[in-house]
Design a protein around this motif. Structure first.
Motif, PDB file in Angstrom:
ATOM      1  N   ALA A  94       0.837  -1.199   0.000  1.00  0.00           N
ATOM      2  CA  ALA A  94       0.000   0.000   0.000  1.00  0.00           C
ATOM      3  C   ALA A  94       0.873   1.251   0.000  1.00  0.00           C
ATOM      4  O   ALA A  94       0.632   2.190  -0.774  1.00  0.00           O
ATOM      5  N   TYR A  95       1.901   1.262   0.831  1.00  0.00           N
ATOM      6  CA  TYR A  95       2.810   2.414   0.867  1.00  0.00           C
ATOM      7  C   TYR A  95       3.613   2.533  -0.432  1.00  0.00           C
ATOM      8  O   TYR A  95       3.901   3.645  -0.887  1.00  0.00           O
ATOM      9  N   GLU A  96       3.970   1.405  -1.037  1.00  0.00           N
ATOM     10  CA  GLU A  96       4.660   1.451  -2.338  1.00  0.00           C
ATOM     11  C   GLU A  96       3.766   2.092  -3.396  1.00  0.00           C
ATOM     12  O   GLU A  96       4.226   2.903  -4.202  1.00  0.00           O
ATOM     13  N   PHE A  97       2.479   1.724  -3.399  1.00  0.00           N
ATOM     14  CA  PHE A  97       1.544   2.325  -4.353  1.00  0.00           C
ATOM     15  C   PHE A  97       1.463   3.837  -4.125  1.00  0.00           C
ATOM     16  O   PHE A  97       1.526   4.621  -5.080  1.00  0.00           O
ATOM     17  N   ILE A  98       1.330   4.250  -2.871  1.00  0.00           N
ATOM     18  CA  ILE A  98       1.234   5.678  -2.547  1.00  0.00           C
ATOM     19  C   ILE A  98       2.478   6.422  -3.020  1.00  0.00           C
ATOM     20  O   ILE A  98       2.383   7.468  -3.666  1.00  0.00           O
ATOM     21  N   ASP A  99       3.655   5.885  -2.721  1.00  0.00           N
ATOM     22  CA  ASP A  99       4.912   6.539  -3.130  1.00  0.00           C
ATOM     23  C   ASP A  99       5.025   6.592  -4.648  1.00  0.00           C
ATOM     24  O   ASP A  99       5.477   7.609  -5.206  1.00  0.00           O
ATOM     25  N   THR A 100       4.641   5.528  -5.335  1.00  0.00           N
ATOM     26  CA  THR A 100       4.699   5.507  -6.797  1.00  0.00           C
ATOM     27  C   THR A 100       3.761   6.560  -7.378  1.00  0.00           C
ATOM     28  O   THR A 100       4.140   7.326  -8.261  1.00  0.00           O
ATOM     29  N   LEU A 101       2.537   6.609  -6.869  1.00  0.00           N
ATOM     30  CA  LEU A 101       1.566   7.585  -7.362  1.00  0.00           C
ATOM     31  C   LEU A 101       2.056   8.998  -7.109  1.00  0.00           C
ATOM     32  O   LEU A 101       1.984   9.850  -7.997  1.00  0.00           O
ATOM     33  N   LYS A 102       2.559   9.275  -5.914  1.00  0.00           N
ATOM     34  CA  LYS A 102       3.093  10.614  -5.596  1.00  0.00           C
ATOM     35  C   LYS A 102       4.238  10.981  -6.525  1.00  0.00           C
ATOM     36  O   LYS A 102       4.340  12.117  -6.982  1.00  0.00           O
ATOM     37  N   GLY A 103       5.092  10.031  -6.814  1.00  0.00           N
ATOM     38  CA  GLY A 103       6.242  10.288  -7.678  1.00  0.00           C
ATOM     39  C   GLY A 103       5.834  10.631  -9.106  1.00  0.00           C
ATOM     40  O   GLY A 103       6.517  11.381  -9.798  1.00  0.00           O
ATOM     41  N   ILE A 104       4.713  10.086  -9.544  1.00  0.00           N
ATOM     42  CA  ILE A 104       4.244  10.341 -10.902  1.00  0.00           C
ATOM     43  C   ILE A 104       3.418  11.615 -10.998  1.00  0.00           C
ATOM     44  O   ILE A 104       3.562  12.392 -11.936  1.00  0.00           O
ATOM     45  N   THR A 105       2.552  11.842 -10.000  1.00  0.00           N
ATOM     46  CA  THR A 105       1.592  12.956 -10.122  1.00  0.00           C
ATOM     47  C   THR A 105       2.077  14.273  -9.548  1.00  0.00           C
ATOM     48  O   THR A 105       1.471  15.302  -9.799  1.00  0.00           O
ATOM     49  N   LEU A 106       3.119  14.275  -8.745  1.00  0.00           N
ATOM     50  CA  LEU A 106       3.596  15.546  -8.161  1.00  0.00           C
ATOM     51  C   LEU A 106       4.960  15.937  -8.687  1.00  0.00           C
ATOM     52  O   LEU A 106       5.777  15.181  -8.985  1.00  0.00           O
TER      53      LEU A 106
END
Length: 161
Positions: A149-161
């Motif tokens: 779950a934290y990996e998904f959050i970090d991946t999404l943050k890295g792409i969208t911000l």
């Protein structure tokens, strides 16, 4: 192709993103979708990234009006999904196939939900499945699923911000 590059390709032309967390928070790893939404909201990045994070629990169909009103260009649905992998495995699943591999804690088939949302809209939709370890009654995720779950959050943050 890695999960990160698949997600990055999907979000390439994203103008407005909605992430839906689907699942039952009282059934251990089935609560991974709502857990992810709660953690994303804690980071307060919705306005910065023109994103909206919605915990739909087990009734995503109750949010179709809100989703259509927000007019997202992209929608990510995150849910626990029985894919025959190792606990915590995460992958993008064909949005029309996950009715066959999902977990039936939802009142409406997620593939039907996607078809309904796609009707008369141009929303790009993907489904991110995370392999559960336990579906027993518990309000905590297992260690492997929480890590994912934290990996998904970090991946999404890295792409969208």
């Amino acid at each position: 192709m890695s999960f990160e590059s698949q997600l990055s390709d999907f979000l390439k032309d994203c103008e407005k993103l909605i992430v839906l967390g689907v699942g039952n928070e009282l059934k251990c790893d089935d609560g991974v979708g709502p857990f992810i939404i709660r953690k994303l909201k804690e980071k307060d990045i919705e306005n910065e990234s023109n994103s909206l994070f919605i915990n739909t629990e087990t009734v995503p169909e109750n949010f179709t009006g809100k989703i259509r009103k927000e007019k997202p260009t992209h929608l990510i649905i995150v849910d626990a999904c029985l894919m025959g992998g190792e606990p915590g495995d995460m992958k993008i699943v064909d949005k029309y196939d996950f009715a066959n591999i999902g977990i039936s804690t939802h009142s409406m088939s997620l593939s039907y939900f996607v078809r309904y949302l796609e009707k008369d809209t141009d929303i790009e939709i993907i489904f991110v499945g995370i392999e559960p370890e336990s579906m027993d009654y518990s309000e905590r995720l297992t260690e492997n699923v929480e890590k994912t779950a934290y990996e998904f959050i970090d991946t999404l943050k890295g792409i969208t911000l």
